[in-house]
Scaffold this motif. Structure first.
Motif, mmCIF file in Angstrom:
data_model
loop_
_atom_site.group_PDB
_atom_site.id
_atom_site.type_symbol
_atom_site.label_atom_id
_atom_site.label_comp_id
_atom_site.label_asym_id
_atom_site.label_seq_id
_atom_site.Cartn_x
_atom_site.Cartn_y
_atom_site.Cartn_z
ATOM 1 N N LEU A 1 38.744 34.889 36.198
ATOM 2 C CA LEU A 1 38.632 35.529 34.883
ATOM 3 C C LEU A 1 39.998 35.660 34.230
ATOM 4 N N ASP A 2 41.031 35.950 35.041
ATOM 5 C CA ASP A 2 42.402 36.035 34.512
ATOM 6 C C ASP A 2 42.839 34.696 33.920
ATOM 7 N N GLY B 1 41.644 32.174 25.924
ATOM 8 C CA GLY B 1 41.773 33.296 24.997
ATOM 9 C C GLY B 1 40.566 34.213 24.987
ATOM 10 N N ILE B 2 39.755 34.151 26.063
ATOM 11 C CA ILE B 2 38.573 35.007 26.158
ATOM 12 C C ILE B 2 38.953 36.258 26.944
ATOM 13 N N GLU C 1 35.941 41.659 28.080
ATOM 14 C CA GLU C 1 34.730 41.219 27.366
ATOM 15 C C GLU C 1 33.809 40.456 28.308
ATOM 16 N N LEU C 2 34.393 39.609 29.147
ATOM 17 C CA LEU C 2 33.599 38.857 30.122
ATOM 18 C C LEU C 2 32.932 39.789 31.128
ATOM 19 N N LEU C 3 33.692 40.758 31.634
ATOM 20 C CA LEU C 3 33.151 41.694 32.628
ATOM 21 C C LEU C 3 32.004 42.516 32.052
ATOM 22 N N SER D 1 38.855 45.562 42.372
ATOM 23 C CA SER D 1 38.378 44.884 43.580
ATOM 24 C C SER D 1 37.294 43.849 43.321
ATOM 25 N N GLY D 2 36.603 43.966 42.167
ATOM 26 C CA GLY D 2 35.495 43.064 41.870
ATOM 27 C C GLY D 2 34.194 43.464 42.530
#
Length: 385
Positions: free
Chosen positions: A13-14, A21-22, A26-28, A57-58
């Motif tokens: 995700l990083d 540029g996302i 917002e993704l989480l 930690s996810g």
């Protein structure tokens, strides 16, 4: 998710945030919403359930939200104060307590669900970003690098990382480019469709010429000179009607530039297309005279014809000016008619034509002489390009 999978997932995700540029957050949030919908689908529709992903930690957790009350009437949505305190010491009446649900089987599949959600979200964001970038340059002239031309004649170009296609029908007949060439194109209306961004891209549009004039002539960009109209036959010839309120300004000279440099830059960009700068005049008779340049016009009479009262300019020229006024294959008079918004009939002085019937040519809506007789009649006249 296992600990290692969770770490890899967050790192991915990083990377998406840096490259696409996302926003990671917002993704989480999108993933949490989608996982919640998946949980409800498999374990029942309950309004008091939420799914969270630990930002560090996810770890994925599923909670049942319970309202703290004195007397429990609905065990699935409420919890007594005594039971709540055993979970959270500072619990009090009216608070909402999150109780973790044991959903190991669901959480084990969460990583796979999350991957699918991320892929879909990335596609949506990329589509939105492309649309926004094209929207920023809508109705403007931009520089582009030529990438290739396909077998159908469509031109593929790159605009600062954005790929665009100039359809073959929107290319000028003289547009022949090689990979790596730097060209100007016009970006018109931009629309968002279900699958991709629709964009009007052209090198044939009159708006390309308008934009090039604004780039090359500061007086036009600053609105000291106004472009009143443009008539263009891409790749061949164009006429541009210009006007200024400043009586002391040489309008044509400003557009042409010193030693013709300004207009020559535009001609070069349009691969040799000829450009006539025409002075606009409120008096339509004077405007028609200017538009028929380089021919010298003796007189112009404006009449109205037909039920719609279409304006017709009856133009009189000397015999030696007829071919100049009409132009090659009627182009000069045709463009003049479009520029002035009238139908043009061109005549020569009857007294100067010996043994020859008066010639009358309607050039407003025809691209060429209508029959060989008309062409042969003027075969001996010199035609100006």
């Amino acid at each position: 998710m296992k600990g290692r999978d969770q770490k890899i997932f967050l790192e991915a995700l990083d990377e998406l945030e840096k490259e696409k540029g996302i926003l990671k957050e917002e993704l989480l949030e999108t993933i949490e919403t989608a996982l919640l919908a998946a949980y409800k689908k498999n374990y029942g529709e309950k309004d008091n359930v939420k799914v969270t992903i630990n930002r560090n930690s996810g770890d994925v957790k599923v909670y049942s939200q319970r309202l703290i009350v004195e007397n429990v009437e609905n065990p699935e949505e409420e919890i007594s104060l005594q039971d709540a305190i055993s979970v959270k010491k500072r619990a009090k009446l009216g608070d909402v307590l999150d109780l973790e649900i044991n959903a190991e089987s669901f959480k084990r599949n969460a990583i796979q669900n999350a991957k699918q959600i991320v892929v879909q979200k990335v596609r949506e964001c990329e589509k939105r970003n492309i649309f926004n970038k094209f929207k920023e340059i809508e109705n403007s002239i931009v520089s582009a690098n030529v990438r290739k031309t396909d077998e159908k004649g469509n031109l593929y170009v790159d605009i600062n990382g954005l790929e665009a296609i100039v359809p073959a029908k929107e290319l000028s007949p003289v547009d022949i480019f090689r990979q790596g060439d730097r060209i100007k194109i016009y970006i018109g209306a931009v629309e968002e469709s279900t699958k991709f961004t629709k964009t009007f891209v052209s090198r044939k549009s009159e708006e390309l010429l308008r934009g090039l004039l604004e780039l090359e002539v500061p007086e036009i960009y600053e609105e000291i000179i106004e472009i009143r109209n443009i008539a263009r036959e891409a790749g061949s010839r164009s006429k541009v009607a210009v006007y200024s309120n400043d009586e002391n300004l040489d309008v044509k000279g400003a557009c042409i530039g010193r030693n013709g440099m300004r207009i020559q830059n535009i001609i070069d960009e349009l691969c040799g297309e000829k450009i006539d700068i025409v002075l606009w005049n409120e008096d339509i008779t004077e405007f028609v005279k200017n538009a028929l340049n380089p021919a010298e016009v003796l007189s112009v009479e404006i009449i109205e014809e037909g039920e719609e009262n279409m304006k017709v300019a009856r133009v009189l020229v000397a015999e030696n000016q007829l071919s100049l006024a009409i132009g090659k294959k009627g182009q000069n008079s045709r463009l003049a008619a479009r520029l002035c918004g009238v139908k043009i009939d061109i005549h020569t002085e009857p007294a100067e034509i010996d043994g020859f019937e008066e010639y009358e040519e309607d050039t407003a809506f025809n691209d060429s002489f209508e029959d060989e007789a008309e062409e042969s009649a003027f075969a001996g006249l010199h035609e100006e390009d």
